[in-house]
Design a protein around this motif. Structure first.
Motif, PDB file in Angstrom:
ATOM      1  N   LEU A 208      -5.542  23.999   2.213  1.00 13.05           N
ATOM      2  CA  LEU A 208      -6.561  23.929   1.159  1.00 13.05           C
ATOM      3  C   LEU A 208      -7.580  25.048   1.349  1.00 13.05           C
ATOM      4  O   LEU A 208      -8.783  24.831   1.489  1.00 13.05           O
ATOM      5  CB  LEU A 208      -7.250  22.559   1.163  1.00 13.05           C
ATOM      6  CG  LEU A 208      -8.020  22.196  -0.124  1.00 13.05           C
ATOM      7  CD1 LEU A 208      -7.085  22.136  -1.311  1.00 13.05           C
ATOM      8  CD2 LEU A 208      -8.743  20.868   0.045  1.00 13.05           C
ATOM      9  N   ARG A 209      -7.091  26.274   1.342  1.00 12.97           N
ATOM     10  CA  ARG A 209      -7.934  27.434   1.635  1.00 12.97           C
ATOM     11  C   ARG A 209      -8.735  27.847   0.401  1.00 12.97           C
ATOM     12  O   ARG A 209      -8.214  27.899  -0.705  1.00 12.97           O
ATOM     13  CB  ARG A 209      -7.064  28.595   2.148  1.00 12.97           C
ATOM     14  CG  ARG A 209      -6.367  28.249   3.462  1.00 12.97           C
ATOM     15  CD  ARG A 209      -5.527  29.409   3.977  1.00 12.97           C
ATOM     16  NE  ARG A 209      -4.405  29.708   3.105  1.00 12.97           N
ATOM     17  CZ  ARG A 209      -3.266  29.047   3.129  1.00 12.97           C
ATOM     18  NH1 ARG A 209      -3.100  28.030   3.954  1.00 12.97           N
ATOM     19  NH2 ARG A 209      -2.281  29.368   2.335  1.00 12.97           N
ATOM     20  N   ARG A 210     -10.004  28.144   0.652  1.00 10.40           N
ATOM     21  CA  ARG A 210     -10.914  28.547  -0.419  1.00 10.40           C
ATOM     22  C   ARG A 210     -11.715  29.776   0.014  1.00 10.40           C
ATOM     23  O   ARG A 210     -11.950  29.991   1.198  1.00 10.40           O
ATOM     24  CB  ARG A 210     -11.896  27.413  -0.753  1.00 10.40           C
ATOM     25  CG  ARG A 210     -11.215  26.150  -1.273  1.00 10.40           C
ATOM     26  CD  ARG A 210     -10.660  26.361  -2.669  1.00 10.40           C
ATOM     27  NE  ARG A 210     -10.108  25.135  -3.214  1.00 10.40           N
ATOM     28  CZ  ARG A 210      -8.827  24.785  -3.126  1.00 10.40           C
ATOM     29  NH1 ARG A 210      -7.969  25.581  -2.495  1.00 10.40           N
ATOM     30  NH2 ARG A 210      -8.394  23.654  -3.656  1.00 10.40           N
ATOM     31  N   THR A 231      -1.122  13.602  16.222  1.00 13.18           N
ATOM     32  CA  THR A 231      -1.569  14.431  15.104  1.00 13.18           C
ATOM     33  C   THR A 231      -3.034  14.119  14.831  1.00 13.18           C
ATOM     34  O   THR A 231      -3.434  12.955  14.797  1.00 13.18           O
ATOM     35  CB  THR A 231      -0.749  14.157  13.830  1.00 13.18           C
ATOM     36  OG1 THR A 231       0.629  14.440  14.088  1.00 13.18           O
ATOM     37  CG2 THR A 231      -1.231  15.034  12.681  1.00 13.18           C
ATOM     38  N   VAL A 232      -3.823  15.166  14.655  1.00  9.94           N
ATOM     39  CA  VAL A 232      -5.235  15.025  14.291  1.00  9.94           C
ATOM     40  C   VAL A 232      -5.466  15.840  13.028  1.00  9.94           C
ATOM     41  O   VAL A 232      -5.108  17.017  12.961  1.00  9.94           O
ATOM     42  CB  VAL A 232      -6.169  15.519  15.414  1.00  9.94           C
ATOM     43  CG1 VAL A 232      -7.624  15.366  14.996  1.00  9.94           C
ATOM     44  CG2 VAL A 232      -5.907  14.769  16.710  1.00  9.94           C
ATOM     45  N   GLU A 233      -6.049  15.220  12.022  1.00 16.07           N
ATOM     46  CA  GLU A 233      -6.351  15.898  10.765  1.00 16.07           C
ATOM     47  C   GLU A 233      -7.842  15.820  10.475  1.00 16.07           C
ATOM     48  O   GLU A 233      -8.455  14.763  10.669  1.00 16.07           O
ATOM     49  CB  GLU A 233      -5.565  15.277   9.614  1.00 16.07           C
ATOM     50  CG  GLU A 233      -4.058  15.361   9.771  1.00 16.07           C
ATOM     51  CD  GLU A 233      -3.328  14.684   8.630  1.00 16.07           C
ATOM     52  OE1 GLU A 233      -3.246  15.273   7.536  1.00 16.07           O
ATOM     53  OE2 GLU A 233      -2.859  13.550   8.846  1.00 16.07           O
ATOM     54  N   LEU A 234      -8.407  16.909  10.014  1.00 18.53           N
ATOM     55  CA  LEU A 234      -9.823  16.953   9.645  1.00 18.53           C
ATOM     56  C   LEU A 234      -9.949  17.534   8.243  1.00 18.53           C
ATOM     57  O   LEU A 234      -9.357  18.579   7.943  1.00 18.53           O
ATOM     58  CB  LEU A 234     -10.629  17.784  10.636  1.00 18.53           C
ATOM     59  CG  LEU A 234     -12.139  17.902  10.364  1.00 18.53           C
ATOM     60  CD1 LEU A 234     -12.920  17.962  11.678  1.00 18.53           C
ATOM     61  CD2 LEU A 234     -12.468  19.155   9.524  1.00 18.53           C
ATOM     62  N   THR A 235     -10.708  16.853   7.395  1.00 15.55           N
ATOM     63  CA  THR A 235     -10.976  17.332   6.042  1.00 15.55           C
ATOM     64  C   THR A 235     -12.479  17.480   5.873  1.00 15.55           C
ATOM     65  O   THR A 235     -13.233  16.509   6.035  1.00 15.55           O
ATOM     66  CB  THR A 235     -10.432  16.354   4.983  1.00 15.55           C
ATOM     67  OG1 THR A 235      -9.022  16.176   5.188  1.00 15.55           O
ATOM     68  CG2 THR A 235     -10.670  16.901   3.576  1.00 15.55           C
TER      69      THR A 235
END
Length: 271
Positions: A208-210, A231-235
């Motif tokens: 989700l590159r901006r 698994t580690v996810e950060l939003t």
């Protein structure tokens, strides 16, 4: 690097190739592309804002995610603040200048000591040096101190391979020389003497590159540790601030009134 490992990385790069051409401003010279990637990394010095963190690991599953306030400043300043369901502070971790502190608000205990990977990673199922964690939070991937050996076309990107002895790293590099993924592999031998590969560290996907602060910044970070089955996810939230002023006090931790203080060594609680 041993030739079989290099060949495997190149084969993986070729398998990922698509028809979409890479950005025309990217050099296909390995050394020049690596220099461009490092220059892009240097443009982001700090981040801060709210984030949702999801963890899937043996004994540590948080599918709904944790609400966090995150502040990070290169090279080694870190602030992670976990909020409970009601928005109250559940835990705070800080690191700066080789020191570390973790306050458990529920137990009213402050742990402090050296900023070793074991101490800094107490929130995570994967051991990470604080400098690497800060680099990841700042939207990129830590780079092996190896030599750049090849560049291959990818899906609208270039795949840069680096070598350091028996370890290789493949970086997917896209627009404005921003890293969108990293894979590290090591060549070894099994009990029968056959050559095998393993993942000694972790894989990274930066999605989700901006366009933010003059770079292409990923709003979603995914860290996969195959050996730890984690698994580690950060939003990031909408309040993400890149390269803004970060209050230095965020990286300090004094014992809250009445808190029990536990001194830590290199990763084990001292009794």
């Amino acid at each position: 690097m041993r030739r079989p490992l290099l060949a495997a990385l190149l084969l993986a790069a070729a398998a990922c190739a698509r028809r979409a051409p890479p950005p025309p401003d990217l050099s296909q010279d390995p050394a020049a592309l690596l220099a461009a990637v490092r220059a892009t990394q240097d443009k982001v010095r700090s981040v801060q804002g709210s984030a949702r963190v999801r963890i899937d690991a043996p004994g540590m599953k948080v599918p709904g995610g944790l609400q966090e306030f995150v502040a990070a400043e290169k090279p080694d300043r870190l602030h992670l603040e976990t909020l409970d369901f009601f928005g109250n502070v559940a835990a705070v971790l800080v690191a700066s200048g080789g020191r570390f502190a973790l306050y458990d608000a529920r137990e009213h205990v402050l742990y402090r000591g050296e900023a070793t990977p074991e101490n800094v990673s107490r929130f995570l199922p994967v051991l990470l040096p604080v400098e690497e964690l800060v680099t990841i939070l700042c939207g990129s991937a830590p780079i092996l101190p190896g030599r750049p050996v090849s560049v291959q076309p990818g899906d609208g990107s270039l795949l840069l391979t680096l070598a350091q002895g028996a370890v290789g790293q493949r970086l997917q590099v896209g627009e404005l020389a921003a890293i969108s993924s990293s894979r590290v592999r090591r060549l070894g031998r099994d009990a029968a003497g056959r050559e095998v590969e393993d993942a000694p560290a972790y894989d990274l996907d930066l999605n989700l590159r901006r366009h933010r602060a003059g770079v292409v910044f990923p709003l979603e970070l995914k860290l996969i540790a195959p050996s730890a089955r984690s698994t580690v996810e950060l939003t990031w939230g909408e309040d993400l601030d890149i390269n803004g002023r970060v209050d230095p006090k965020l990286f300090e931790m004094n014992p809250p009134k009445g808190a029990r203080v536990v001194e830590l060594g290199s990763g084990q609680e001292q009794r």
